[in-house]
Enzyme design. Sequence first.
Site, PDB file in Angstrom:
ATOM      1  N   CYS A  89     -56.488   3.175  -3.016  1.00 12.35           N
ATOM      2  CA  CYS A  89     -55.845   4.066  -3.994  1.00 12.35           C
ATOM      3  C   CYS A  89     -54.333   3.855  -3.971  1.00 12.35           C
ATOM      4  O   CYS A  89     -53.653   4.347  -3.058  1.00 12.35           O
ATOM      5  CB  CYS A  89     -56.184   5.522  -3.673  1.00 12.35           C
ATOM      6  SG  CYS A  89     -55.317   6.693  -4.733  1.00 12.35           S
ATOM      7  N   CYS A  96     -52.217   7.029  -4.323  1.00 13.36           N
ATOM      8  CA  CYS A  96     -52.164   7.855  -3.098  1.00 13.36           C
ATOM      9  C   CYS A  96     -51.249   7.228  -2.044  1.00 13.36           C
ATOM     10  O   CYS A  96     -50.540   7.946  -1.336  1.00 13.36           O
ATOM     11  CB  CYS A  96     -53.545   7.996  -2.465  1.00 13.36           C
ATOM     12  SG  CYS A  96     -54.891   8.262  -3.602  1.00 13.36           S
ATOM     13  N   ASP A  97     -51.292   5.909  -1.895  1.00 13.58           N
ATOM     14  CA  ASP A  97     -50.708   5.297  -0.693  1.00 13.58           C
ATOM     15  C   ASP A  97     -49.536   4.346  -0.925  1.00 13.58           C
ATOM     16  O   ASP A  97     -48.955   3.845   0.050  1.00 13.58           O
ATOM     17  CB  ASP A  97     -51.812   4.527   0.074  1.00 13.58           C
ATOM     18  CG  ASP A  97     -52.887   5.471   0.585  1.00 13.58           C
ATOM     19  OD1 ASP A  97     -52.564   6.644   0.835  1.00 13.58           O
ATOM     20  OD2 ASP A  97     -54.034   5.040   0.726  1.00 13.58           O
TER      21      ASP A  97
END
Length: 313
Positions: free
Chosen positions: A134, A137-138
Amino acid sequence: MKIYDLVIIGSGPAGMSAAIYAQRAMLDFVMIEKEYMPGGQVVQTYEVDNYPGIPKTNGMDLGLKFSEHAKELGAKSITAEVKEIYADEEIKEIMLKNGDTLKTRTIILATGEVHQTLGIEGEEKLKGMGVSYCATCDANFFEDFEVYVVGGGDSAVEEAMYLTKFARKVTIIHRRDELRAAKSIQEKAFKNPKLFFMWDSVVEELEGDDILQAMYVKNVKTGEVTKVEADPEDGMFGLFGFIGTVPNTKIFEGIIDMDERGYIKTDADMHTNIPGVYAAGDVRVKSLRQVVTAAADGAIAAVQVERSMSDYF
Ligand code: NAP
């Protein structure tokens, strides 16, 4: 015990759209959200540029708009995880992991799909320690580091471009010598000065004690295996896998008809093989998995539920 008209399982674009239509049809229903963050997979997408009427939005905003819309109309949801369903009888039962049971006349399965893992040595151990699926997200963990992306489809290329905003250098590792991604996406990618390509290559193994530090990449044409190591000054690099998806249908196995990959078979009106059970969105067998088609499926399924309960149709 209360018997609902409808229970919607899943709160991505298909589930939300079904909830909007069900609410407007004044059905007595509830939507089950597995995550506290509704919106489904799209909330993990950096840019969505093909949802009609909302140009250049990001997945998080679009997912939240769906959710706000459904809730503004009065749609009710609960946060819970479904353990199993009993769907053969006219009154169906949905057992939740928290021990509760819901009874309902109809169900819309809108559980979507999740990313496919690479299935290589070291991957499980290094998940969250350099290995991710992701970018939204990261990505910020890899600011000014080197990052590799596995895959050649729309997701891999779009997310790789997003990662170039953070990483020093992003390299797409693809098993063939041409991308699967849409031509419009490819055009942008080939112009990106921070984006590089490793063609005809597959990652075979990952190494690192607490963090991803090295990987073995094989050229499938020559058979040559190269060890890619982290820059000693960095001590780590990132690896993002975007090699497709698998449907969230494990709990429906043996109950609902599926194809060989586990996607649910429906007719054009979203009926499954079980009367009163419908499927909508990415979870079903279809030719185009997009937010717009998921939303359309949800609307069709909810209208079918309404019609099944009305004397007028
Ligand atoms: P996808 O289109 O199935 O692409 C998967 C990619 O991963 C392919 O390039 C495939 O290689 C590669 N791959 C598969 N298994 C592999 C393995 N074991 N090792 C290495 N590489 C592997 O998946 P996606 O990109 O996640 O897209 C899923 C769906 O969502 C598609 O329908 C896509 O159009 C849609 N989507 C659309 C947008 C958009 O419209 N903006 C954005 C994201 C996703 P091969 O090419 O060799 O098969």
